[in-house]
Enzyme design. Sequence first.
Site, mmCIF file in Angstrom:
data_model
loop_
_atom_site.group_PDB
_atom_site.id
_atom_site.type_symbol
_atom_site.label_atom_id
_atom_site.label_comp_id
_atom_site.label_asym_id
_atom_site.label_seq_id
_atom_site.Cartn_x
_atom_site.Cartn_y
_atom_site.Cartn_z
ATOM 1 N N CYS A 1 19.521 25.018 13.309
ATOM 2 C CA CYS A 1 19.366 26.428 13.525
ATOM 3 C C CYS A 1 19.599 26.636 15.155
ATOM 4 O O CYS A 1 19.765 25.858 15.720
ATOM 5 C CB CYS A 1 18.170 27.161 13.019
ATOM 6 S SG CYS A 1 17.534 26.780 11.350
ATOM 7 N N ARG B 1 36.970 8.444 41.670
ATOM 8 C CA ARG B 1 36.311 9.581 41.313
ATOM 9 C C ARG B 1 35.410 9.457 39.949
ATOM 10 O O ARG B 1 35.712 10.365 39.108
ATOM 11 C CB ARG B 1 37.342 10.829 41.214
ATOM 12 C CG ARG B 1 38.184 11.100 42.460
ATOM 13 C CD ARG B 1 38.960 12.387 42.181
ATOM 14 N NE ARG B 1 39.784 12.466 41.079
ATOM 15 C CZ ARG B 1 40.752 12.126 40.575
ATOM 16 N NH1 ARG B 1 41.534 11.590 41.594
ATOM 17 N NH2 ARG B 1 41.485 11.968 39.390
ATOM 18 N N ARG C 1 48.731 19.234 33.971
ATOM 19 C CA ARG C 1 47.511 20.540 34.103
ATOM 20 C C ARG C 1 48.034 20.816 35.363
ATOM 21 O O ARG C 1 49.199 21.845 35.723
ATOM 22 C CB ARG C 1 46.573 19.702 34.238
ATOM 23 C CG ARG C 1 45.146 20.815 34.053
ATOM 24 C CD ARG C 1 44.011 20.043 33.624
ATOM 25 N NE ARG C 1 43.421 19.138 34.522
ATOM 26 C CZ ARG C 1 42.174 18.262 34.361
ATOM 27 N NH1 ARG C 1 41.725 18.485 33.221
ATOM 28 N NH2 ARG C 1 41.895 17.571 35.418
ATOM 29 N N ASP D 1 17.184 27.637 17.207
ATOM 30 C CA ASP D 1 15.889 27.178 18.089
ATOM 31 C C ASP D 1 15.312 26.214 17.190
ATOM 32 O O ASP D 1 14.331 25.757 17.985
ATOM 33 C CB ASP D 1 15.060 28.334 17.912
ATOM 34 C CG ASP D 1 15.852 29.726 18.363
ATOM 35 O OD1 ASP D 1 16.400 30.006 19.239
ATOM 36 O OD2 ASP D 1 15.605 30.826 17.504
ATOM 37 N N LYS E 1 30.247 18.085 38.748
ATOM 38 C CA LYS E 1 30.832 19.428 38.405
ATOM 39 C C LYS E 1 29.812 19.379 37.105
ATOM 40 O O LYS E 1 29.424 18.359 36.511
ATOM 41 C CB LYS E 1 32.342 19.439 37.851
ATOM 42 C CG LYS E 1 32.517 18.138 36.690
ATOM 43 C CD LYS E 1 34.270 18.114 36.776
ATOM 44 C CE LYS E 1 34.485 17.387 35.711
ATOM 45 N NZ LYS E 1 36.267 17.058 35.854
ATOM 46 N N HIS F 1 45.537 12.602 38.343
ATOM 47 C CA HIS F 1 44.529 12.621 37.509
ATOM 48 C C HIS F 1 45.080 11.836 36.059
ATOM 49 O O HIS F 1 46.046 12.013 35.845
ATOM 50 C CB HIS F 1 43.969 13.900 37.047
ATOM 51 C CG HIS F 1 42.562 13.904 36.174
ATOM 52 N ND1 HIS F 1 41.561 13.288 36.593
ATOM 53 C CD2 HIS F 1 42.483 14.358 35.062
ATOM 54 C CE1 HIS F 1 40.537 13.349 35.621
ATOM 55 N NE2 HIS F 1 41.026 14.162 34.624
ATOM 56 N N TYR G 1 19.549 27.148 6.577
ATOM 57 C CA TYR G 1 20.579 28.235 6.133
ATOM 58 C C TYR G 1 21.501 27.804 5.505
ATOM 59 O O TYR G 1 22.005 26.495 5.367
ATOM 60 C CB TYR G 1 21.325 28.648 7.683
ATOM 61 C CG TYR G 1 20.213 29.348 8.605
ATOM 62 C CD1 TYR G 1 20.177 30.743 8.108
ATOM 63 C CD2 TYR G 1 20.094 29.162 9.744
ATOM 64 C CE1 TYR G 1 19.359 31.700 8.862
ATOM 65 C CE2 TYR G 1 19.487 29.816 10.769
ATOM 66 C CZ TYR G 1 18.939 31.173 10.197
ATOM 67 O OH TYR G 1 18.253 31.828 11.043
HETATM 68 C C1 LIG Z 1 36.019 15.517 35.798
HETATM 69 C C2 LIG Z 1 37.273 14.816 36.725
HETATM 70 C C3 LIG Z 1 36.822 13.717 37.050
HETATM 71 C C4 LIG Z 1 35.695 12.548 36.585
HETATM 72 O O1 LIG Z 1 36.213 12.515 35.199
HETATM 73 P P1 LIG Z 1 35.176 11.572 34.248
HETATM 74 O O2 LIG Z 1 36.004 11.075 33.220
HETATM 75 O O3 LIG Z 1 33.908 12.191 34.078
HETATM 76 O O4 LIG Z 1 35.061 10.373 35.183
HETATM 77 C C5 LIG Z 1 37.838 13.082 37.860
HETATM 78 N N1 LIG Z 1 38.526 13.846 38.435
HETATM 79 C C6 LIG Z 1 39.052 14.932 38.130
HETATM 80 C C7 LIG Z 1 40.292 15.752 38.690
HETATM 81 C C8 LIG Z 1 38.203 15.655 37.067
HETATM 82 O O5 LIG Z 1 38.442 16.997 36.820
#
Ligand SMILES: *Cc1c(COP(=O)(O)O)cnc(C)c1O
Length: 374
Positions: A313, A222, A137, A315, A39, A166, A266
């Site tokens: 800045c 994952r 979530r 750029d 992602k 998660h 700046y």
């Molecule tokens: C982003 C995500 C992951 C991966 O998380 P990392 O901490 O980058 O390994 C796994 N599962 C879900 C649902 C996520 O949103």
Amino acid sequence: MNLPVAQRPSRIVVDLDRIAGNLCAIRAHVGVPVMAIVKANAYGHGLVAVARHLQAQGAERFGVAFVEEGIALRQAGITLPILVMGGIFGHQVSQFLAHDLEITVSSLDKLRQVEAAAEAAGKRAQVHLKIDTGMERIGVHSYSCGPFIEAAVASRWCGLAGVYSHLACADDPASPMTALQLERFLEACGHFTRIGAPMPVRHLANSGGVLHFPDTHLDMVRPGIALYGVLPDAASRRTIPLQPALSLVSHAVYFKVVKAGNPVSYGATWAPSQDTRVVTVPVGYGDGYPRALSSRGQVLIRGKAHPIAGRVCMDQFMVDIGKDSAWNEDEVVLVGHQGDVSISVETLAEAAGTIPYEILVGLNERIPRDYRSD
Ligand SMILES: *Cc1c(COP(=O)(O)O)cnc(C)c1O
């Protein structure tokens, strides 16, 4: 420096072999299939280039956050299974079906929406049920997921490709939250057994789980950030030999001497206490290089770390090289190695007061990416 005139002298260099190597190292460590998380433009490394390389190197499946990311992968010729992990809107379901994307079903309502769309399309949906074990979530609370699981098992139009949750605190090996979440998840999965239904693939571990909590590996893991060779948090431990895949390199575009007391950039927030040499680097927060690194970050020039002088800045930013020398067009390393010294994404995140994830995904499309693989 040999660059075509139309190309920026700044580059994100991505070592694809290192990402594939990290995937192998993770697989060897966990001993179960790995869903490679790509992602957010593969954590800034480039969605399509990373996914194509991993598919060619034998990855088994991918995970993304949004349906658009899944469609982009299909249009780029990715044929492996892809799970979209984000919450869905009913009107998107036909897109999931048209592109063979696996759907996260996170409530009874959404299950009904998927069933309706699947029936209308005459095509069974592949779904993963999302259980909430403490993240608060998306997902059905583990303590009330019985009817949800029963409805999904009974569904004619949904094939159960997985069930998952998660982890909220797995980047910290000392947090007691992970054990609690694992216990809640296993209890929820027990419901399949209690009603005599086959157990779908159970997955729970993100990078933190992969690195620190073997009990969370279950049937599949994952990992995201670990694939790219970066640790999730300062508290994380490098329990697997991972190699960072991304470097950020530019070149000095200007050199000048700044007199003692004359402020740089700046807001005039920084001035040298004695005459000093200052190099300008043509990268800024418009590229995703954090402004929070103003007078806090460092870069490498001629094999040595030098501090950023004053504000970053949009750029450009300036670097105080003191009495050292530098020439126009000298290489400047913002992330990665130069000689014996290096700057990691982790160090940069700490200096900027954020997490490595935000540094990586912030690096945007304004900086060209160069891909390396043998
Ligand atoms: C982003 C995500 C992951 C991966 O998380 P990392 O901490 O980058 O390994 C796994 N599962 C879900 C649902 C996520 O949103």
